[in-house]
Design an enzyme around this catalytic site. Structure first.
Site, mmCIF file in Angstrom:
data_model
loop_
_atom_site.group_PDB
_atom_site.id
_atom_site.type_symbol
_atom_site.label_atom_id
_atom_site.label_comp_id
_atom_site.label_asym_id
_atom_site.label_seq_id
_atom_site.Cartn_x
_atom_site.Cartn_y
_atom_site.Cartn_z
ATOM 1 N N ARG A 65 0.826 -1.214 0.000
ATOM 2 C CA ARG A 65 0.000 0.000 0.000
ATOM 3 C C ARG A 65 0.861 1.264 0.000
ATOM 4 N NH1 ARG A 65 -3.169 2.618 4.405
ATOM 5 N NH2 ARG A 65 -5.039 3.546 3.485
ATOM 6 N N HIS A 69 0.306 4.419 -2.530
ATOM 7 C CA HIS A 69 0.019 5.770 -2.042
ATOM 8 C C HIS A 69 1.138 6.749 -2.404
ATOM 9 C CE1 HIS A 69 -3.468 5.231 0.995
ATOM 10 N NE2 HIS A 69 -3.563 4.366 -0.003
ATOM 11 N N GLU A 91 2.978 14.075 3.878
ATOM 12 C CA GLU A 91 1.805 13.398 3.314
ATOM 13 C C GLU A 91 1.210 12.396 4.306
ATOM 14 O OE1 GLU A 91 2.956 11.703 -0.457
ATOM 15 O OE2 GLU A 91 3.739 13.625 -1.187
ATOM 16 N N ASN A 97 -3.788 8.631 4.664
ATOM 17 C CA ASN A 97 -2.608 8.060 5.331
ATOM 18 C C ASN A 97 -2.633 8.168 6.850
ATOM 19 O OD1 ASN A 97 -1.434 7.529 2.766
ATOM 20 N ND2 ASN A 97 -0.657 9.640 2.661
ATOM 21 N N HIS A 196 -6.221 -5.784 -2.586
ATOM 22 C CA HIS A 196 -7.023 -5.915 -1.372
ATOM 23 C C HIS A 196 -7.326 -7.371 -1.034
ATOM 24 C CE1 HIS A 196 -8.759 -1.527 -1.340
ATOM 25 N NE2 HIS A 196 -7.478 -1.594 -1.024
ATOM 26 N N THR A 197 -6.702 -8.285 -1.748
ATOM 27 C CA THR A 197 -6.808 -9.693 -1.382
ATOM 28 C C THR A 197 -6.043 -9.963 -0.088
ATOM 29 O OG1 THR A 197 -6.403 -11.973 -2.111
ATOM 30 C CG2 THR A 197 -4.801 -10.327 -2.796
ATOM 31 N N ASP A 256 -4.450 -14.097 -3.537
ATOM 32 C CA ASP A 256 -5.161 -14.947 -4.489
ATOM 33 C C ASP A 256 -6.311 -14.152 -5.108
ATOM 34 O OD1 ASP A 256 -7.162 -14.841 -2.524
ATOM 35 O OD2 ASP A 256 -6.600 -16.767 -1.664
#
Length: 330
Positions: A65, A69, A91, A97, A196-197, A256
């Site tokens: 991530r 970002h 940031e 964040n 997002h798995t 996956d």
């Protein structure tokens, strides 16, 4: 789901293909960038990341991530890593964040090890790109050759972080626009969302779906009823903002394609996940495709990660190689 032998061969072949990408500043990104100046660079990054993920499985998603970002704000230049100092407003204070982005200490440890091995040679921006790849592999995902040669920014953009990074509550047209502004298309959007798995999200990121999605005091109609009830048990109307929930309820620590299967079952955690299946026929078709074919998802994820990693990097004499990823050189 294990990769087939054919799929493993595909990525073995990809690993041998020299990749070279034109970048801003007149320079190029290429995998062999540190072969002579810091030959152990990738080995060092991989070792520190492996240790961090072994200590905390969630760290794989956190490091992936960070790269995302970073690249969506001023390009892949490690601006996200800068702390506030002097005229720089970090940031890290931005809405996407704050109390959310994590893994900075792991990046610090990697940088310290690299500075010891080859001082002021490997950029923090390249560390982020390599750590994202290594984290994906450790979670059971595909590997890829990372083009290198990025340099580090001399500043940060708080407004860029607040405005450019897709938010959980954004509408799909807004998300599509934010990707398009980075040169990323619908295939990139759906594949990169598949990150997002792995990982977790806070209650505050999806609470509105449980109680008041459209301002009528009702739950999101695209959220499966029993799943919504399960979420409400630990995400009340008020309080519990930082309670964590897996983004993939079936295999939360394995890279996956269950993320897509969950979306098709109306069990996407974030609004920004579920709208991929409910608001656009093209993204819906891609969700179905990746849910049915893990190899195609992994293949597109690799292409999209390389493409994202090439968003306006600083090369040549632009920027610098920071000694400390948290501050510009004095």
């Amino acid at each position: 789901m294990a990769m087939s032998n054919n799929f493993a061969v595909i990525f073995s072949v990809l690993a041998l293909v020299p990749l070279c990408f034109a970048a801003s500043g007149g320079g190029y990104l290429y995998p062999q960038y540190y072969d002579h100046s810091c030959p152990k660079a990738q080995e060092i990054v991989k070792s520190v990341v492996a240790k961090a993920v072994a200590k905390e499985t969630r760290m794989a998603a956190s490091l992936l991530r960070l790269h995302f970002h970073d690249c969506f704000v001023k390009g892949c230049d490690a601006s996200l890593l800068l702390d506030s100092s002097g005229s720089i407003i970090s940031e890290k204070r931005a809405n996407p964040n704050r109390n959310s982005a994590r893994g900075f200490e792991v990046i610090d440890e990697i940088k310290a090890a690299l500075e010891k091995e080859c001082p002021q040679t490997v950029s923090c921006a390249d560390i982020l790109a390599l750590a994202a790849r290594d984290s994906t592999v450790l979670a059971g995902g595909p590997s890829w050759v990372v083009p290198l040669g990025r340099r580090d920014s001399l500043g940060a953009s708080l407004s860029g972080s607040n405005n450019n990074i897709p938010a959980p509550n954004n509408t799909l047209p807004t998300i599509i626009t934010k990707f398009k502004l980075q040169g990323l298309d619908l295939a990139d959007l759906v594949a990169l969302s598949g990150g997002h798995t792995i990982g977790q999200s806070r209650c505050t990121s999806f609470r509105q779906r449980l109680y008041n999605q459209t301002g009528n005091g009702l739950a999101d109609s695209t959220l499966e009823v029993s799943f919504a009830s399960q979420l409400r048990s630990r995400c009340p109307r008020s309080g519990g903002d930082n309670n964590l929930f897996p983004l993939d309820l079936v295999s939360p620590t394995k890279f996956d394609n269950y993320y897509y299967k969950n979306i098709m079952a109306s069990k996407g955690l974030l609004n920004s996940d579920q709208v991929l299946f409910t608001r656009n026929p093209q993204t819906m078709a891609l969700v179905k495709l990746y849910a049915e074919n893990s190899e195609l998802f992994m293949e597109q994820f690799v292409k999209s990660m390389i493409k994202m990693g090439n968003i306006t990097p600083l090369t040549g004499v632009r920027g610098e190689i920071r000694k400390n990823c948290r501050k510009v050189n004095s």
